[in-house]
Every structure is written in structure tokens, then in C-alpha cells.
Enzyme design. Structure first.
Site, mmCIF file in Angstrom:
data_model
loop_
_atom_site.group_PDB
_atom_site.id
_atom_site.type_symbol
_atom_site.label_atom_id
_atom_site.label_comp_id
_atom_site.label_asym_id
_atom_site.label_seq_id
_atom_site.Cartn_x
_atom_site.Cartn_y
_atom_site.Cartn_z
ATOM 1 N N ASP A 34 0.848 -1.182 0.000
ATOM 2 C CA ASP A 34 0.000 0.000 0.000
ATOM 3 C C ASP A 34 0.896 1.250 0.000
ATOM 4 O O ASP A 34 1.818 1.333 -0.804
ATOM 5 C CB ASP A 34 -0.952 -0.047 1.212
ATOM 6 C CG ASP A 34 -2.116 0.936 1.099
ATOM 7 O OD1 ASP A 34 -3.130 0.580 0.473
ATOM 8 O OD2 ASP A 34 -2.004 2.060 1.624
ATOM 9 N N TYR A 45 -3.410 11.054 0.689
ATOM 10 C CA TYR A 45 -3.964 10.849 -0.654
ATOM 11 C C TYR A 45 -4.023 12.168 -1.415
ATOM 12 O O TYR A 45 -3.675 12.238 -2.602
ATOM 13 C CB TYR A 45 -5.356 10.235 -0.561
ATOM 14 C CG TYR A 45 -5.367 8.793 -0.131
ATOM 15 C CD1 TYR A 45 -5.470 7.770 -1.063
ATOM 16 C CD2 TYR A 45 -5.258 8.452 1.214
ATOM 17 C CE1 TYR A 45 -5.474 6.437 -0.669
ATOM 18 C CE2 TYR A 45 -5.262 7.130 1.625
ATOM 19 C CZ TYR A 45 -5.359 6.130 0.681
ATOM 20 O OH TYR A 45 -5.348 4.817 1.071
ATOM 21 N N HIS A 66 -4.652 -7.873 0.064
ATOM 22 C CA HIS A 66 -3.951 -6.599 0.208
ATOM 23 C C HIS A 66 -3.141 -6.512 1.493
ATOM 24 O O HIS A 66 -2.081 -5.881 1.518
ATOM 25 C CB HIS A 66 -4.980 -5.475 0.157
ATOM 26 C CG HIS A 66 -4.379 -4.111 0.068
ATOM 27 N ND1 HIS A 66 -3.666 -3.674 -1.024
ATOM 28 C CD2 HIS A 66 -4.378 -3.068 0.947
ATOM 29 C CE1 HIS A 66 -3.259 -2.430 -0.823
ATOM 30 N NE2 HIS A 66 -3.681 -2.046 0.361
#
Length: 474
Positions: free
Chosen positions: A241, A387, A444
Site C-alpha cells: 500500500d 492521498y 492486500h
């Protein structure tokens, strides 16, 4: 040939030349940008004498962070106020998001079983050595496990930096840390590691910045500075990630410090890579080992999955403070928002299960440990801002996806992860891709879900780096 035809040919030639030039410029490799290793992110003004600041702030302080009973009691009271949840539609499991019938069950377990045992969970969370230090003006939290001389006998010894992502935390790595650091493995194991696991800035117990611009490239500078402060001028990196992106940035910007970069979410989003991915779908057998075609193709499935699972991404990249305000001091909403990711990012088929398959691959206490870190540290908003910073113009202008990362690189693919990239795509970015593997089970959050598989993959990568690059142990 008539004049008109000659002019047309000339125009086409010029246009073709311009297109070729623009395409080659768009695809060309770029040199690594130079980032300021002293860039200041603290709330107060940057000290005029930075060297004096370094001397005064370089102390690493041990911590045992704890929370008073009234904080836990307040959380329990908030969890009592869940009566207005809207029921799910008939026949709907997780297809519309977190199933609120199951959310009630989780809230009841959290409130009536987990919270009464919170002091036990605190002891579990503090089983490793926790520290904080000041890096570029921000209080930075990390775990640090060192190997003592008696335990090094007969083993190869390296430092490794583990980097988490969102919505994870250092808690993801606990089982993986034990595998890397424990000294009582079978006698055939020849490896042991000094392990450093930071909370990213704005995550967990690491301070977030009040200034714009702290993106993944700048975080990479901070993480490298942390390792240098701890005395590690050469180290391995492992991450998924955000940890994958930040780890790649460290390896790109500071290859002299990185023994090897290993990721369970290798990616390359350069224009050249994306074009290769589209071409490969027409001749998959030329690009994918037999038996693993379904990791990549058909691309339409991957695109549909990304569309279904990327709503959070868009809002966090554009309006992180809005969703952050909705989730702050809202433990039930926070649970739904975070835990949903541990369902569908672990296996997309879990969308059809009324409990999201959450306990198929994880223990509920582990998931709640991670959730408690976000809640108690009030870090949901600051974590999501990463982000927005990643897609700010200044960050995009660095074009790090087009800067080759020449350190030894290892990529472990887990079948149910969000996206996958072919070797032919990755080698543009990672020319020394020396380790490339496929795992049919896992998603993930590999460090939390399948720590033993990830550990073996990482050790195999280290062995390959040793064999090809003759690196030295501590």
C-alpha cells in the site's frame, strides 16, 4: 508529384515527427529529483540553526503509551448509541458497503467483550519497544527491535524498515515482526533482523503536519532520516500500500542506503507501463507464467473491481477533511469505513457474504486493535490527507514513476490484491527486478493475513540479493 501532395506529405511528416517526439519524451526515463533533507514540517517556525536543532532533538525516547479509564468509558458510551443504523436491503450482504446487521454484532463485541479486556490488549500492543523522536519538526513514533550479540551467532544479520499503509498501522506487522526478529526459529534459519516499524506521519502516534506538501516523496525523506538517526546507513525495505510507494521512493531517491526493496504491491503507473499492460492482454502467454494468467486478465475484471473499490480513494484524494470530519468521534462509522476494506481487499468474493468474511482470515481482536489505534489517536483525518498530497501538482511534477529504481527489487503478488503488474511493466521502473513471485492465497494485507508466506518470500528475496550483489551483514 503535385505541389498539393508534396505539402500534404510534408505536413504528415512534421506531424508524425512531433507525435514521435512527444511520445518519446513522455516515455523517457528521468533523473531523480533532489529533495531537501531538512524540509520543515513542524507547527512552529523552522529553527535558524538547523544543526543545533538536530543535536537537541535527536534523542530517541522510549514510550509506553496508555489511555485513562475515562477515555475507554467514553468510547463504550458512544458504542451504546447505535440504534439508528439503517437496515440493509433485502438479500444484500456487503455489495452496498458494510452490512449494518453485522455491524451491530461487531459493535456489541467491541463494547461488551473487547473493551472490558482493553488493558490486556494494551499489554499486547506494547509487547515491542515503542519510541518517539523528532524528525524534521514532527514527533515520529516507531517500533525498534534490535538483536543482541548472543543471538547473532551463526546468523546473517540485517536491518529492515517495514512500512504500512492505509487503513493499516504498525499492528499489521506484529506476527511478521516475530518471524523476522525471533531467535528461536529452527536451526536451519540463518537470518535475523533489526526491525524498525514507524507509524507514518499523521498515522497512529506519529504527529501530522499543519503544512501543505507532505506527500509520499517527502515522507520517504523522513523515513530515511529516521533510519540514519538510528544508525542504519544501509537497510532492506518491505512494504505494501503506501508502504510500497514510500519504500520505492526511498530506493529511488537514496539507492546508496537501500540493500533491497521488497513489496507485496509493486506497481508502475508510468504511461509506458500502462500501454504495455494493454498490449499484453492480446498475447498473455508471452508475458505471464503459465497458471497465473488470472492474476492479470481479463483487464475488464480488474477495471470493474477498481471502479467498485476506489470510491474512498477519490474522496480522500480530493476532500479528506470532509470524510475525516464525518468519522472523527464516530466510532461506529469509523469501524464500518475501515473494516470494510479488510473484507473486500482481502477477497472480492467476500462482498457476497453477510459478515464480509472478516473472520475467515483475521481474528476480530486484531482488526479492533488496528481500529483502536485510529480512534484513540484521532488520526483518521491526518492519515487520509496523504492521498490529497500524492495527487497535488507539486507531487506529480516530481515524476518519480519515470525515475528508474536500480536497487535490487523483489515483488510478491497476492491473488486477491487490488491490482497487479506484469514483470514487463515493472522492469521499466525496477531494472534490477531479481525476485518475482505469485501466491494464489492472500490479498492486500499480506503481513496480517499470511505473515508466514510473506516472511518466506522476503527471505528468498534476501538470499537472491546476497547471491547476486554480495552484500555485507551488520
Amino acid at each position: 508529384m503535385g505541389v498539393t501532395v508534396k505539402i500534404l506529405v510534408l505536413i504528415l511528416a512534421v506531424a508524425g515527427g512531433l507525435v514521435y517526439r512527444n511520445v518519446t519524451q513522455l516515455w523517457a526515463d528521468l533523473p531523480a529529483p533532489k529533495l531537501d533533507p531538512q524540509e520543515w514540517w513542524g507547527d512552529e517556525a523552522q529553527p535558524k540553526d538547523y544543526e543545533a536543532y538536530l543535536q537537541n532533538s535527536s534523542e530517541v525516547i522510549g514510550n509506553r503509551l496508555s489511555y485513562p479509564d475515562k477515555t475507554i468509558a467514553d468510547l463504550k458510551e458512544r458504542l451504546n448509541r447505535t440504534l439508528r443504523l439503517t437496515p440493509p436491503l433485502e438479500g444484500v450482504a456487503f455489495e452496498y458497503g458494510f452490512n449494518t446487521d453485522y455491524l451491530r454484532e461487531i459493535v456489541e463485541y467491541w463494547r461488551d467483550d473487547y473493551l472490558p479486556r482493553w488493558r490486556e490488549r494494551e499489554v499486547f500492543l506494547w509487547q515491542f519497544n515503542h519510541f518517539t523522536t523528532d524528525i524534521q519538526g514532527l514527533r515520529t513514533h516507531f517500533l525498534h527491535l534490535m538483536v543482541y550479540d548472543d543471538n547473532k551467532v551463526g546468523k546473517k544479520h540485517y536491518p529492515v524498515l517495514l512500512l504500512h499503509g492505509w487503513p493499516g498501522s504498525v499492528r499489521e506487522f506484529y506476527d511478521f515482526i516475530h518471524l523476522l526478529h525471533q531467535t528461536n526459529l529452527d536451526k536451519n534459519n540463518k537470518y535475523i533482523f533489526n526491525v524498525v516499524v514507524p507509524s507514518l506521519p499523521g498515522y497512529g502516534w506519529s504527529q501530522g503536519t499543519s503544512r501543505k506538501g507532505l506527500g509520499p516523496a517527502q515522507v520517504a525523506v523522513m523515513m530515511r532520516n529516521l533510519m540514519l538517526r538510528l544508525g542504519y546507513d544501509k537497510f532492506f525495505i518491505q512494504g505494501g500500500d503506501w508502504g510500497s510507494i514510500i519504500g520505492s521512493n526511498i530506493a529511488t531517491l537514496y539507492p546508496e542506503n537501500v540493500l533491497g526493496y521488497h513489496s507485496n504491491m509493486c506497481n508502475n503507473l508510468s504511461p509506458k507501463s500502462l500501454a504495455k499492460g494493454l498490449v499484453a492482454e492480446f498475447w498473455p502467454s508471452l508475458f505471464v507464467p503459465s497458471g497465473f494468467e488470472d492474476f492479470f486478465f481479463p483487464k475488464s475484471n480488474e477495471l470493474r473491481y477498481l471502479m467498485e473499490e476506489s470510491g474512498y480513494f477519490h474522496i480522500q484524494a480530493t476532500k479528506p477533511d470532509t470524510i475525516g470530519a464525518a468519522l472523527t468521534d464516530n466510532p461506529v462509522g469509523l469501524a464500518a469505513y475501515i473494516l470494510e476494506k479488510f473484507s473486500t481487499w482481502t477477497n472480492p468474493s467476500y462482498r457476497s457474504l453477510p459478515d464480509g468474511g472478516l473472520t475467515k482470515r483475521y481474528k476480530m481482536d486484531a482488526l479492533l486493535d488496528n481500529l483502536m489505534i485510529y480512534y484513540l489517536t484521532n488520526s483518521i483525518t491526518t492519515s487520509q490527507r496523504l492521498y490529497a498530497e500524492q495527487y497535488a501538482q507539486a507531487q506529480r511534477d516530481l515524476h518519480l514513476e519515470r525515475v528508474p529504481t536500480r536497487v535490487p527489487t523483489g515483488c510478491a503478488r497476492f491473488k486477491s490484491d487490488i491490482m497487479q503488474f506484469l514483470d514487463v511493466q515493472l522492469k521499466d521502473k525496477y531494472p534490477n527486478l531479481v525476485h518475482s513471485t505469485y501466491h494464489k492465497k492472500g490479498g492486500h494485507f499480506a503481513a496480517l493475513e499470511v505473515p508466514k508466506v510473506l516472511y518466506k518470500d522476503f527471505i528468498d528475496f534476501v538470499k537472491t540479493v546476497e547471491r547476486k550483489f554480495k552484500i555485507k551483514t551488520l
